[in-house]
Design an enzyme around this catalytic site. Structure first.
Site, PDB file in Angstrom:
ATOM      1  N   GLU A  72      81.662   3.182 -46.509  1.00  0.00           N
ATOM      2  CA  GLU A  72      82.363   2.360 -47.499  1.00  0.00           C
ATOM      3  C   GLU A  72      83.840   2.499 -47.923  1.00  0.00           C
ATOM      4  O   GLU A  72      84.372   1.541 -48.291  1.00  0.00           O
ATOM      5  CB  GLU A  72      81.675   3.181 -48.971  1.00  0.00           C
ATOM      6  CG  GLU A  72      82.246   4.086 -49.529  1.00  0.00           C
ATOM      7  CD  GLU A  72      81.998   5.519 -48.802  1.00  0.00           C
ATOM      8  OE1 GLU A  72      81.334   5.403 -47.676  1.00  0.00           O
ATOM      9  OE2 GLU A  72      82.644   6.734 -49.061  1.00  0.00           O
ATOM     10  N   HIS A 115      81.973   7.837 -43.622  1.00  0.00           N
ATOM     11  CA  HIS A 115      82.026   7.236 -44.873  1.00  0.00           C
ATOM     12  C   HIS A 115      82.436   5.432 -44.561  1.00  0.00           C
ATOM     13  O   HIS A 115      83.557   5.163 -44.726  1.00  0.00           O
ATOM     14  CB  HIS A 115      83.254   7.643 -45.844  1.00  0.00           C
ATOM     15  CG  HIS A 115      82.793   8.905 -46.507  1.00  0.00           C
ATOM     16  ND1 HIS A 115      82.277   8.989 -47.654  1.00  0.00           N
ATOM     17  CD2 HIS A 115      82.993  10.068 -46.112  1.00  0.00           C
ATOM     18  CE1 HIS A 115      81.991  10.342 -47.865  1.00  0.00           C
ATOM     19  NE2 HIS A 115      82.430  10.903 -47.159  1.00  0.00           N
ATOM     20  N   CYS A 137      77.013  10.862 -45.883  1.00  0.00           N
ATOM     21  CA  CYS A 137      77.630  12.014 -45.920  1.00  0.00           C
ATOM     22  C   CYS A 137      76.625  13.063 -46.523  1.00  0.00           C
ATOM     23  O   CYS A 137      75.606  13.262 -46.151  1.00  0.00           O
ATOM     24  CB  CYS A 137      79.173  12.063 -46.528  1.00  0.00           C
ATOM     25  SG  CYS A 137      79.912  13.375 -46.016  1.00  0.00           S
TER      26      CYS A 137
END
Ligand code: MN
Length: 235
Positions: free
Chosen positions: A211, A209, A106
């Site tokens: 994660e 994202h 990001c």
């Protein structure tokens, strides 16, 4: 020893420096030792960080100061912190020279692009043509919102396949990719969703994202795993 992954601080507030827990957990579950690298202003310390760690993770966060990519602020640009920007850009440039693995998420991908001389649309409204809503409104950050297509023959394609759905929490997008970078994924509205450096063993930036999708997505686990594996094999 397991590979040491430097997670670069991406948040500053009042007198605190922080990273979000999901990054730490994703590194840990992927077999890396997560080490948080705080903002410092010493060049000597940057080179110490680089010697210390085997791979580097740049996280999400606020916008980059437009002057750092040669622009004055336009309508829609968000909050910035030039001290953090300069620290991350300097560190990114030095890391890239070493060929140690870099994973940039990001804002991290925007930092990667600016560090290589690229530019950013300060707000997606400045990107030509119609665009999707890339700031999803779902309850959980692990939910997916739009599709991406991964470029044939890219490094990224080998890790996550050709099409998949990802989450989306950005209002800025990549304009011109920096020197040596190639676009390796796009959304259906043509928004650049990932960058890589073909001359580098593993320097991948993604706009979404991974994660936050770690538990639900085998592809995102594979991507983190590849990052940590590359770090394990850093000379
Ligand atoms: Mn998106």
């Amino acid at each position: 020893m397991e590979p040491k992954i430097g997670i670069i601080v991406c948040g500053l507030s009042d007198d605190r420096q922080f990273v979000t827990n999901t990054y730490v957990q994703a590194v840990r579950y992927s077999g890396g030792i997560p080490l948080i690298l705080p903002l410092v202003r010493s060049d000597h310390m940057l080179s110490q960080y680089i010697s210390l760690c085997d791979g580097f993770l740049f996280c999400g966060g606020n916008d980059i100061t437009p002057l750092l990519f040669g622009q004055e602020p336009k309508n829609g640009n968000g909050k910035t912190n030039i001290t953090l920007d300069l620290f991350q850009i300097r560190l990114m440039r030095q890391i890239l020279k070493t060929k140690k693995p870099v994973f940039a998420i990001c804002r991290g991908m925007q930092v990667y692009n600016v560090a290589c001389g690229g530019t950013i649309y300060q707000d997606i409204s400045q990107q030509p043509g119609k665009h999707l809503d890339h700031m999803q409104q779902s309850y959980a950050r692990s939910e997916v919102s739009h599709r991406i297509s991964v470029t044939p023959d890219s490094q990224l394609r080998a890790y996550i396949g050709r099409h998949l759905f990802v989450n989306s929490y950005h209002h800025q997008t990549i304009d011109a990719p920096g020197k040596g970078l190639s676009v390796c994924a796009r959304a259906s509205d043509n928004t650049i969703e990932a960058l890589e450096m073909p001359s580098h063993p593993f320097a991948i930036g993604v706009q979404w994202h991974p994660e936050c999708m770690y538990r639900k997505s085998a592809e995102m686990r594979a991507l983190f795993k590849e990052f940590v594996l590359h770090a394990a094999h850093t000379p």
